[in-house]
Design an enzyme around this catalytic site. Sequence first.
Site, PDB file in Angstrom:
ATOM      1  N   GLU A 527       1.222  -1.246  -0.245  1.00  0.00           N
ATOM      2  CA  GLU A 527       0.197  -0.416  -0.037  1.00  0.00           C
ATOM      3  C   GLU A 527       1.302   1.223  -0.335  1.00  0.00           C
ATOM      4  O   GLU A 527       0.651   2.111  -0.447  1.00  0.00           O
ATOM      5  CB  GLU A 527      -0.690  -0.238   1.161  1.00  0.00           C
ATOM      6  CG  GLU A 527      -1.922  -0.864   1.091  1.00  0.00           C
ATOM      7  CD  GLU A 527      -2.231  -2.555   1.198  1.00  0.00           C
ATOM      8  OE1 GLU A 527      -1.154  -2.059   1.741  1.00  0.00           O
ATOM      9  OE2 GLU A 527      -2.689  -3.507   1.007  1.00  0.00           O
ATOM     10  N   HIS A 594     -11.177  -4.055   8.745  1.00  0.00           N
ATOM     11  CA  HIS A 594     -11.952  -3.725   7.399  1.00  0.00           C
ATOM     12  C   HIS A 594     -13.309  -2.924   7.322  1.00  0.00           C
ATOM     13  O   HIS A 594     -13.687  -2.782   6.019  1.00  0.00           O
ATOM     14  CB  HIS A 594     -12.134  -5.341   7.126  1.00  0.00           C
ATOM     15  CG  HIS A 594     -10.808  -5.914   6.357  1.00  0.00           C
ATOM     16  ND1 HIS A 594      -9.935  -6.354   7.116  1.00  0.00           N
ATOM     17  CD2 HIS A 594     -11.000  -6.143   5.155  1.00  0.00           C
ATOM     18  CE1 HIS A 594      -8.947  -7.000   6.320  1.00  0.00           C
ATOM     19  NE2 HIS A 594      -8.990  -6.937   5.223  1.00  0.00           N
TER      20      HIS A 594
END
Length: 818
Positions: A527, A594
Amino acid sequence: MPKSMTVDPADLRKSGVLKIPSIPMNQYKRNFSTEIATYGKDGLVAMLHDMIAIREFESMLNSIKTTGAWNGVEYNHKGPAHLSLGQEAASVGQAAALDPDDFIFGSHRSHGEILAKCFSAARKLDPKSLESIMKGFLDGETLRFAERISYGNLASLAENFILFGTMAEIFARKSGFTRGLGGSMHAFFAPFGSMPNNAIVGGSADIATGSALYKRINKKPGIVVSNIGDASMGCGPVWEAMTLASMDQYRTLWPESAGGAPPILFNFFNNFYGMGGQTLGETMGYGVLARVGAGVNADAMHSERVDGYDPLAVADAVARKKKILLEGRGPVLLDTITYRISGHSPSDASSYRTKDEVDLWQKNDSIEDFSAYLVKKKVMSKSDVETMRAAVDEKLTAVLKLSTNEAECPRVDGAFIESVMFSNQKVEKFDSREPEFLQPLSENARVKSIAGKIRKATDAEGKPVSKNKMYQYRDALFEAIAHRFAIDPTLAAWGEENRDWGGAFAVYRGLTEALPYNRLFNSSISEGAIVGSGVGYALSGGRAIVELMYCDFLGRAGDEIFNQVAKWQSMSAGLLKMPLTVRVSVGNKYGAQHSQDWAALVAHIPGLKAYFPSTPYDAKGMMNLALRGTDPVIFFESQLLYDIGEQFEPNGVPEGYYEIPEGEPAIRKQGKDITIVTLGATLYRAMDVAKTLEEKYGLSAEVIDLRFVAPLNYNVIVESVKKTGRLVLASDAVERGSFLHTVASNVQTLAFDYLDAPVAVVGSRNWITPAAEQEALFFPQKEWILDTIHERILPLKDHVVTTVQTNGELARRARLGV
Ligand SMILES: Cc1ncc(C[n+]2csc(CCOP(=O)(O)OP(=O)(O)O)c2C)c(N)n1
Ligand SMILES: [Mg+2]
């Protein structure tokens, strides 16, 4: 297609031994006849000149920092000065092998690299280009100072320009290379290929990789060098960058015409120390830094250790590695050994090393050694060397006097800083060539399927449209993105699962068939490097969209988003643009790691735009806006919304191009008794609340969807509150620190006289997100908003609360931190 590459157990289960390529160390042997043939007498003299200029420049800074004076000029420099005294040969040798088109990105310790690269580029540019760059830069402002320092010819003027522009930048002057907004650790001069330097250790690795991707994808000349320190090998983003740069797909799946792997050289200036931590024997375990290449790819990254105390050894290595990179066979790793005689910064007492060790390196001093070599080979005489040093000092004295002159060399004001936080431009395309496609968009299956869809949530009779016939929020995003792909040839998208998977939530489905790998590709699960490479791509001149599967992964890309994406436009005084869209989805159902809405984190960082559409109409219009702008946009998408249809626009989502006006909230329902402001998916719960208020309590609520976090026009909300006198705000972000508190506080300030009750913010509980089955305990529910209105804003007649939303409860939760 990866499907063409079978992961075959018959191959993979075979026994054998992995052979690792051997890694050369300090192999360069001086050979004067080759050297004189390669660089010429002038080239060799220029190298020595540049090493001396860097040594004198930094000795001057050291003296200014430690004694407040140099050569009779007094100055108090408050900012940093991380010096590279002792390391000059490494940066000069590298620059000697590079051309003006080659880029270098560096670190907090990059004065030497800036000077070396700029000197080298100025010599290699044709005089006309050199003159026009200097004349055009900041409308000639820096050049006018350079002209006040004596010079005999264009080359000497260019030297004044480079020394002055760099020094004025370090002293935060308006005529510096980035108008004083970058300073010592971030100074750079892009027209000569000296690209941004980074105060975040290792920060340049992924940015430089993105710049190399830009060169490769857009067929631009030259290579890119990431100059980072030995200690940065401990940083995750450096490994991520090397991984991203080494992906097999450049050779296996990208079209051959793309030219192979991005031309990136990871050059580690290995001075064997971090600040005080010794990488050799203490803080790292690699022993020889160059060893790391063997772990990254089958070529061992063409890794090599090179003696950075010999400029000729470095120049030779960089020239050889450049060839590999231009052939698309990169990336390359160089372990360029060197040593800083100076402390980490002038206040460093060098408590972590012995004087004997420093003396050992000083006895090997590269300037002494190289000048003795040139004298021995009769390239120059001893007195030539001294004359050279004296000339440099004379220039530097004049440069120092000018750049510290408070009256004549001022700093920018606050209005200027404000003006460069965003570039706020519209650019249709960043290059004029034809955008590459594998098929015409009109033949694309997804495009065709969308063409058959109903572009609203309800049909002509007002009946709900079934999911498979309905034009959804994800289709709206697809349409905007496909539109820009067809216009801007530089547009490239990458992230995890971006191709066959269709992006984490199928926004890109269909694009795999339409776009070659060099415009849409799967990245490694990196990321930091996904976003960091987007930064490098955008600041080099292209437009990028990168995707983070979940908002929660912003943490993994924290430095890149908060310190890199957000800051390079303003730190460059507006010289760089950042047309980068970072798509992040706000999740649910998958628990604590999440399901978080982190819009508040982004809101807190100056320099980022943040959009959060909650309808298909806005998804398209806001993606269009992001993809024509020149500013970085963190584009929030809620997973709850991907398959909804358009419920607010009576005519549905238009087929043609349109943009949403930036920063303008949308009034979703008019009302006069209370204003409900939402951000993201809570809009739909707020609409239910409004319905109940109307039907059960005879109150008309005005519902406003913020859509934007930054920039944001408060007028719409203030005007609403003037009318209703009451305000409740709701979003799925946890309540503490929610961006809605900022909105609440500002509206309280802007509309205080009109408020009849305190403003209330409803957010998720200050907990972890529990299991999918328990989410109603966590995310704001319709009842929470109703009960909050009843308890804290306006008692609702005969209302029976089902949750606890009192002031006492608010205080209790705060006291416990939950
Ligand atoms: C992410 C990050 N961590 C820590 C620091 C503080 N810091 C600045 S320089 C430095 C040492 C860096 O060593 P190296 O990468 O070898 O470069 P050198 O200073 O030797 O040139 C540290 C720890 C920082 N700027 N950024
Ligand atoms: Mg170091």
